[in-house]
Design an enzyme around this catalytic site. Sequence first.
Site, short mmCIF file in Angstrom:
data_model
loop_
_atom_site.label_atom_id
_atom_site.label_comp_id
_atom_site.label_asym_id
_atom_site.label_seq_id
_atom_site.Cartn_x
_atom_site.Cartn_y
_atom_site.Cartn_z
N CYS A 53 -16.60 -10.04 3.73
CA CYS A 53 -15.92 -8.75 3.53
C CYS A 53 -14.68 -8.95 2.67
CB CYS A 53 -15.52 -8.15 4.87
SG CYS A 53 -16.88 -7.93 6.02
N CYS A 106 -0.58 5.37 6.63
CA CYS A 106 -1.38 5.23 7.85
C CYS A 106 -0.53 4.57 8.94
CB CYS A 106 -2.63 4.40 7.58
SG CYS A 106 -3.64 5.05 6.21
N CYS A 152 -20.60 1.28 5.79
CA CYS A 152 -19.93 0.61 6.90
C CYS A 152 -18.70 1.46 7.23
CB CYS A 152 -19.53 -0.81 6.51
SG CYS A 152 -18.57 -1.68 7.78
N CYS A 179 0.83 -1.20 0.00
CA CYS A 179 0.00 0.00 0.00
C CYS A 179 0.86 1.26 0.00
CB CYS A 179 -0.93 0.01 1.20
SG CYS A 179 -2.09 1.40 1.19
N CYS A 218 -1.27 0.93 10.50
CA CYS A 218 -1.49 -0.21 9.61
C CYS A 218 -0.21 -0.95 9.29
CB CYS A 218 -2.15 0.28 8.31
SG CYS A 218 -2.56 -1.07 7.18
N CYS A 244 -19.60 -7.07 1.55
CA CYS A 244 -19.10 -5.73 1.91
C CYS A 244 -17.73 -5.59 1.27
CB CYS A 244 -19.02 -5.58 3.42
SG CYS A 244 -18.40 -3.96 3.96
N ARG A 263 -20.20 -3.22 15.67
CA ARG A 263 -19.39 -4.44 15.63
C ARG A 263 -18.13 -4.27 16.47
NH1 ARG A 263 -17.81 -4.58 10.35
NH2 ARG A 263 -20.05 -4.43 10.09
#
Length: 345
Positions: free
Chosen positions: A123, A83, A215, A79, A86, A155, A285
């Site tokens: 997901c 962030c 979501c 990626c 992460c 999702c 959740r």
Amino acid sequence: MIQPSPVALRAVELSTDWAELARQVLAGYQLTEEDALGMLQAPDDQLLEIMAAAYKVRHRHWGNTVQLYFLMNAKSGLCPEDCSYCSQSKVSEAEIPKYNLLSREKLMAGAKMAAERKSGTYCIVISARGPSEREIRAVETIVPEIKQQYGLNVCACLGLLTPEQAQRLAAAGVDKVNHNLNTSREYYPEVCTTHTYQDRVDTLNAVRSAGLKLCSGGIIGMGEKDVDVVRMAFELRELGVESIPLNFLNAIDGTPLEKNARLNPRYCLKALAMFRLVNPASELRIAGGRELHLGSLQALGLYAANSVFVGDYLTTSGQAPSADYKMIEEMGFVVTKTEDGGSCG
């Protein structure tokens, strides 16, 4: 723990009748920031009263049902974003698997496992700033097959989306899109600089305009203040988010936040309760970090939340599905695959 401000102390003093506050929420009252800070910063000896209040609201909208989600890390690492929380970001040195988009066969095998584990929602997650044309086409192709063969809701979590991409996902049969706010607008620059908080809001608005469910949740424990946690809950309320995954930071070695202190389970439970009262009808959740931070108090989290992931997370392990089923059963709850709620009056 951040020391309560004078405003927060005043909120605690005014809101110690948590059962009455829950009754007011059920009658249509919307919590103020002062109310929410009071709940988050309440003394531990009020914890059970707070959870009882959260359960009253949860039960009204969801009964004793629990929804299960199954997460597939369809593209790992690689990626370009920075962030800090992460393990898959460009600034992470964590030792994790790195691979491009999984094959159709592996994605279908994941859907089969989701169905076998009683999950209602599958997901599909990729690590990226946003999806490539190849990745969008792959999702468009496989989603109808997943839904036809296994009857699962899908999702998609594909990063930042354009309005056109969101419309294509909707046309393919995707039910909802996950794109977390992660923290407050004010604190966001502390955890990411390669895109903005507004970029995330724009993606959620594009998803909503395409007719998809939202979501979106966040991560607690990144060094933010209590007010940042509260403001994230309120932003989600303003956006009308249907599904809120609340993560508790798993400080992975090799990430910039690897040395962040561990949260205590009582604070995590108060956060879940606060999110429930701020967003009374949303699916809530308990997501990543629940096993680590809630520990032996995991089951109490279901008094506020009505959903959990079953199995592993993106790059960290969850507890055995059998332990989740046992926990749900021992709490007197039942697994459901519907996302329409379980209103009891």
